[in-house]
Design a protein around this motif. Structure first.
Motif, PDB file in Angstrom:
ATOM      1  N   SER A 197       0.773  -1.331   0.036  1.00  0.00           N
ATOM      2  CA  SER A 197      -0.016   0.010  -0.153  1.00  0.00           C
ATOM      3  C   SER A 197       0.714   1.476  -0.043  1.00  0.00           C
ATOM      4  O   SER A 197       0.412   2.389  -0.430  1.00  0.00           O
ATOM      5  CB  SER A 197      -0.849   0.083   1.165  1.00  0.00           C
ATOM      6  N   LYS A 198       1.853   1.037   0.796  1.00  0.00           N
ATOM      7  CA  LYS A 198       2.992   2.359   0.862  1.00  0.00           C
ATOM      8  C   LYS A 198       3.593   2.458  -0.657  1.00  0.00           C
ATOM      9  O   LYS A 198       3.965   3.833  -0.740  1.00  0.00           O
ATOM     10  CB  LYS A 198       3.819   2.180   1.652  1.00  0.00           C
ATOM     11  N   LYS A 220       3.995   3.739  -4.319  1.00  0.00           N
ATOM     12  CA  LYS A 220       3.049   4.677  -4.964  1.00  0.00           C
ATOM     13  C   LYS A 220       2.699   4.051  -6.338  1.00  0.00           C
ATOM     14  O   LYS A 220       3.534   3.216  -6.794  1.00  0.00           O
ATOM     15  CB  LYS A 220       3.878   5.833  -5.338  1.00  0.00           C
ATOM     16  N   THR A 256       4.876   2.869  -9.318  1.00  0.00           N
ATOM     17  CA  THR A 256       5.771   3.620  -9.971  1.00  0.00           C
ATOM     18  C   THR A 256       7.474   3.165  -9.703  1.00  0.00           C
ATOM     19  O   THR A 256       8.282   3.718 -10.295  1.00  0.00           O
ATOM     20  CB  THR A 256       5.824   4.967  -9.317  1.00  0.00           C
ATOM     21  N   HIS A 268      13.973   9.208  -6.349  1.00  0.00           N
ATOM     22  CA  HIS A 268      13.125  10.044  -5.617  1.00  0.00           C
ATOM     23  C   HIS A 268      12.593  11.107  -6.649  1.00  0.00           C
ATOM     24  O   HIS A 268      11.368  11.562  -6.913  1.00  0.00           O
ATOM     25  CB  HIS A 268      13.505  10.276  -4.340  1.00  0.00           C
ATOM     26  N   VAL A 321      10.135   9.562  -9.289  1.00  0.00           N
ATOM     27  CA  VAL A 321       8.639   9.351  -8.809  1.00  0.00           C
ATOM     28  C   VAL A 321       8.028  10.219  -8.170  1.00  0.00           C
ATOM     29  O   VAL A 321       6.659  10.522  -8.301  1.00  0.00           O
ATOM     30  CB  VAL A 321       8.807   8.026  -7.878  1.00  0.00           C
ATOM     31  N   LYS A 322       8.699  11.640  -7.733  1.00  0.00           N
ATOM     32  CA  LYS A 322       8.062  12.614  -7.012  1.00  0.00           C
ATOM     33  C   LYS A 322       7.161  13.213  -8.054  1.00  0.00           C
ATOM     34  O   LYS A 322       6.149  13.929  -7.885  1.00  0.00           O
ATOM     35  CB  LYS A 322       8.886  13.590  -6.245  1.00  0.00           C
ATOM     36  N   LYS A 350       5.749  11.608 -10.420  1.00  0.00           N
ATOM     37  CA  LYS A 350       4.721  10.692 -11.057  1.00  0.00           C
ATOM     38  C   LYS A 350       5.200  10.058 -12.403  1.00  0.00           C
ATOM     39  O   LYS A 350       4.510   9.588 -13.246  1.00  0.00           O
ATOM     40  CB  LYS A 350       3.570  11.270 -11.504  1.00  0.00           C
ATOM     41  N   TYR A 352      10.596   6.243  -1.031  1.00  0.00           N
ATOM     42  CA  TYR A 352       9.458   7.056  -0.851  1.00  0.00           C
ATOM     43  C   TYR A 352       9.392   7.696   0.578  1.00  0.00           C
ATOM     44  O   TYR A 352       8.298   8.459   1.081  1.00  0.00           O
ATOM     45  CB  TYR A 352       8.047   6.204  -1.081  1.00  0.00           C
ATOM     46  N   GLU A 403      11.255  13.574   1.614  1.00  0.00           N
ATOM     47  CA  GLU A 403      10.971  14.420   0.528  1.00  0.00           C
ATOM     48  C   GLU A 403      11.758  15.619   0.200  1.00  0.00           C
ATOM     49  O   GLU A 403      12.056  16.137   0.893  1.00  0.00           O
ATOM     50  CB  GLU A 403       9.609  14.868   0.855  1.00  0.00           C
TER      51      GLU A 403
END
Ligand SMILES: NC(=O)c1ccc[n+]([C@@H]2O[C@H](COP(=O)([O-])OP(=O)(O)OC[C@H]3O[C@@H](n4cnc5c(N)ncnc54)[C@H](OP(=O)(O)O)[C@@H]3O)[C@@H](O)[C@H]2O)c1
Length: 362
Positions: free
Chosen positions: A23-24, A26, A39, A284, A287-288, A290, A310, A313
């Motif tokens: 679930s975590k 993305k 992702t 990162h 994927v940040k 998308k 993930y 940030e």
């Protein structure tokens, strides 16, 4: 606690840490089918069949749920064995996985699509793949004995000048309709080529896989994909540190420049600040935005490292610092010129590379 997992297509009842982990991760949603795609995927180019079975099994155990392969990587059978074993061992189910493979250059024609889809499914020991891409927009004639490109006496690859994207795409649509493929897309196509397919398609391309990393951020193509609801997958997200050696050893082809993104001081500063590695910063960063990333590793520590992207940030300012690293066309690594003569194919996609070649000739 029993809960319903909404991430996967099938409704899965679960109570396990495994689904919590998933679930975590993305996800992005694909157009038309609403299928979800993690992702983070595992890249497998240059992952030798002898080791990729244990790599894929280990990756699945670590929580990877997306595997990227291709006919051309010569490892679909080993990957299929790993997936089958993982499922047979009771570690998970097929519906939890997102498996991508690609139609090779030697089969880039309508009459070969179904044959190759079936052959690849057989190699992967699967009844369907989640995503099937046309690997490259150009086609080569195929040696039917070896299923490799025919090469002429001058060492040039025999081009199939009759490549017809629309006819090939229609066959992909048929395979999707019959359930062999859930989602369809393209790789290494340019905007013009994609637009032409979209104009004639009943089912539009959902994913485009292209080279994309800090030095080659594909800004124009990204705007185009966003406008048309096409998900972008970044290949070579770390700058493909293993590619140079491969090009030289296998093809005697040596690109003029080769990036070392993992040693960039800007990336290093951020890595130190967040107690991450340069690879984690580079992944990162994508994927940040998308963008799907498919870093390849056959090393257990690096598999684990590439997954942990993930839990921090980057700030807007840091993102902008990385955005400024873009070198545009100069940042491209993969121009496919290692396939001698490929630039003469009418569907060779990179106009700037061709322009540069003709200027070099003057
Ligand atoms: N559609 C296409 O035409 C196309 C073209 C190229 C690639 N791809 C796909 O995209 C995937 C990724 O691209 P890529 O393999 O070229 O490049 P990449 O993922 O950017 O880089 C892979 C290389 O980096 C090393 N590496 C991995 N993780 C690392 C880390 N954390 N720190 C330092 N080094 C690390 C790997 O070595 P180790 O294995 O030793 O860790 C390998 O040599 C491919 O595997 C393939 O699935 C598609």
């Amino acid at each position: 606690m029993i809960r319903t997992c909404s991430i996967f297509r099938a409704t899965v009842s679960c109570s396990c840490q495994y689904h919590n982990t998933i679930s975590k991760m993305k996800l992005v949603k694909l157009s038309q089918t609403n299928d979800v795609m993690p992702t983070l995927g595992l890249g497998t180019w240059q992952a030798e069949p002898s080791i990729v079975k244990s790599t894929v099994y280990a990756a699945l155990e670590l929580g990877y749920r997306h595997i990227d392969t291709a006919f051309n990587y010569n490892n679909e059978e080993a990957i299929g064995s790993a997936i089958t074993k993982w499922i047979d061992d009771g570690r998970g189910t097929r519906t939890e996985l997102f498996i991508t493979t690609k139609l090779p250059h030697i089969a880039n024609r309508a009459s070969d699509v179904e044959k190759f889809v079936n052959l690849q499914l057989q190699r992967l020991q699967l009844s369907y793949v989640d995503l099937y891409l046309i690997h490259v927009p150009f086609g080569f004639n195929c040696d039917p004995e070896t299923l490799t490109p025919k090469v002429n006496q001058e060492g040039n690859y025999e081009l199939d000048m009759a490549t017809d994207h629309i006819a090939t795409w229609k066959k992909l649509e048929e395979c999707q309709k019959s359930g062999l493929i859930r989602n369809i897309g393209l790789s290494n196509f340019n905007e013009e080529q994609i637009e032409k397919i979209m104009k004639h398609a009943t089912f539009k391309p959902q994913v485009l896989q292209v080279e994309l990393h800090a030095y080659f951020q594909q800004n124009e193509l990204r705007k185009f994909c966003e406008k048309h609801n096409i998900i972008l997958t970044a290949y070579a997200p770390l700058g493909s540190p293993g590619a140079k050696n491969h090009f030289v050893t296998k093809y005697k082809y040596s690109p003029n420049t080769f990036p070392d993104l993992l040693s960039l001081p800007e990336v290093d500063t951020m890595a130190k600040k967040y107690e991450k590695t340069p690879a984690q910063i580079l992944l990162h960063f994508l994927v940040k935005q998308k963008i799907v990333v498919i870093p390849k590793s056959t090393n257990l520590d690096r598999l684990e490292e590439n997954k942990n992207i993930y839990d921090f940030e980057l700030s807007e300012e840091e993102m902008n610092t990385l955005i400024r690293l873009d070198k545009g066309e100069k940042g491209r690594i993969f121009n496919f010129l290692f396939w001698k003569g490929v630039e003469y194919h009418p569907e060779y996609p990179f106009a700037n590379v061709k322009k540069q070649l003709s200027e070099d000739d003057i």
